[in-house]
Design a protein around this motif. Sequence first.
Motif, short mmCIF file in Angstrom:
data_model
loop_
_atom_site.label_atom_id
_atom_site.label_comp_id
_atom_site.label_asym_id
_atom_site.label_seq_id
_atom_site.Cartn_x
_atom_site.Cartn_y
_atom_site.Cartn_z
N LEU A 1 0.81 -1.04 -0.11
CA LEU A 1 -0.16 0.15 0.21
C LEU A 1 0.83 1.26 0.10
CD1 LEU A 1 -2.85 1.30 0.30
CD2 LEU A 1 -2.31 1.13 2.85
N TYR A 2 1.81 1.39 0.57
CA TYR A 2 2.93 2.38 1.03
C TYR A 2 3.47 2.73 -0.34
CZ TYR A 2 6.87 4.93 2.75
OH TYR A 2 7.77 6.03 2.78
N ILE A 3 4.08 1.56 -0.92
CA ILE A 3 4.88 1.84 -2.28
C ILE A 3 4.00 2.00 -3.50
CG2 ILE A 3 6.03 0.52 -3.83
CD1 ILE A 3 7.56 -1.13 -1.72
N VAL A 4 2.73 1.44 -3.45
CA VAL A 4 1.80 1.77 -4.60
C VAL A 4 1.32 3.18 -4.36
CG1 VAL A 4 -0.54 1.24 -5.50
CG2 VAL A 4 1.10 -0.48 -5.07
N GLY A 5 0.94 3.78 -3.04
CA GLY A 5 0.66 5.18 -2.95
C GLY A 5 1.58 6.09 -3.54
N LEU A 6 2.89 5.92 -3.15
CA LEU A 6 4.00 6.81 -3.64
C LEU A 6 4.03 6.82 -5.30
CD1 LEU A 6 6.67 6.35 -0.66
CD2 LEU A 6 5.00 8.22 -1.13
N SER A 7 3.86 5.43 -5.75
CA SER A 7 4.15 5.34 -7.20
C SER A 7 3.13 6.13 -7.84
CB SER A 7 4.17 4.00 -7.43
OG SER A 7 5.32 3.04 -6.82
N ILE A 8 1.61 6.18 -7.39
CA ILE A 8 0.72 6.72 -8.09
C ILE A 8 0.86 8.13 -8.37
CG2 ILE A 8 -1.61 7.31 -7.88
CD1 ILE A 8 -2.14 4.68 -6.49
N TYR A 9 1.57 8.73 -7.33
CA TYR A 9 1.92 10.20 -7.72
C TYR A 9 2.85 10.35 -8.38
CZ TYR A 9 -1.89 11.76 -4.13
OH TYR A 9 -2.94 12.00 -3.41
#
Length: 456
Positions: free
Chosen positions: A300-308
């Motif tokens: 969740l943490y990695i995907v969240g940062l990657s989205i932006y």
Amino acid sequence: MNKKYFKYLCISNKFVFLIAMFFGLMISILPDLRSKILFVTDTVVVISVLSSIYYLSYIHRKEEVSTYNAFPITKKELWKTRFIFSCTLVSCWMIIVLFIGLIPSYLYGDLKNEYLIKGIILVAVTVLMLILLNVVLQTICAFIIESCNNLFDSVISMIAYLALPIYTLNTLQYSLGMTTYTIGNLFNYVPRLVLSPIGFPKEFISKCTYFFLYGDQVIEVTQTLLLVITFIMWILIAIILYRLMLKRIQTHGTELANQKSTVWWITKVPVIWLTILFMMVLVAANVFENHILFIFVVVLYIVGLSIYQRKLVFTKNAFLVFVALFLGLSGFRFVFMKTEAFGLEEWLVLRRDFRNFYMQQKIDNSSSYETWQVTTSDEKLMMIIKDEVETTLNDYYATGNKNFAYSEDEVNLLQVGYAEDPSSYFNIYLSDERYQEIRELLVEKEYEKTIVVEPR
């Protein structure tokens, strides 16, 4: 605001307003006034967000923003006019729907005789509050849109900042409920949605309609005061954001349209915030040995940062931040449990005077219970009860909150009430030995017991 451009927006958006009114009139035919008001409140929240996106996201499209900037008005005038039009559109829709809605409520609903005047006043007050809440919500959305460089980031950020406050309150209640004996119950007295600009209108309007229509009922003063303070807080926040927004829109460059957002509170804070909340749940429940849940939080943490960032983000700094969050929350839980909630729980529980208690024990394997309902100021009896409460708290923290999931059918329940708040109770569970000791004292002092038989 540019009056000519505002007039142009009114003329060119007649169809949008008519479509909105069509659905609004369907709401207005509801006969029950309170249900209608709450339905309109929910709808105002939704269309306020959608209206902000529809009328203000032009700054995220290069061709459109270039065209608008060629108008003979300043960037600030353009933005301000469209913002005011968006707020006006939603406000007019809501005013018409609510006042037209008085007619079916009078003919077929609950506005009969003396309730008619009360209903008209209620609608007038609701309209005033909804206008303010609509402006507050649209100001927050507009500020987020101006801070982002593309529509996707705007929508994601709005969802985050409008919904995460609600999840935060729920997470705090769950975490305290898992790591304290009674402190988590304090959230039962907090209105559930006050921290969110999308949840607050429903909470506030619901209380107001209840007060107007059922004024003879008891109104919870603490919650009402909290709602009023929160209302004022949101208005002050909107004023500050509005001034900042108008100042920044003047320098908002056309070249930023449809680019990646770079503001830290847009690209990083929502992801870290959500990660902390998920991590709080796992730390509070002490289930980090569950590798699947731990991996879920990491992903969740990695995907969240990657989205932006529009690319896979797994940098050294991102890893260190995650580790710091995990160690920080785990360390906090360790200290929190070792200090028994920093001594706060014992202070909250034992500083108040116990004046009544309810005690029960199941009789053999039957469906009957021996019960004692006692109100007393006997110092010896109250000292025993207070010692038992203190022992329960110490045992709870000594075992790390484990082995406290009791069934009331299998244990001896002692429910202690406070002198200043008879509706508030503290539940503990007694050993058979301790139960008999208190029971003998009650018999000695000639208190009466009752036998309660539960239906099979």
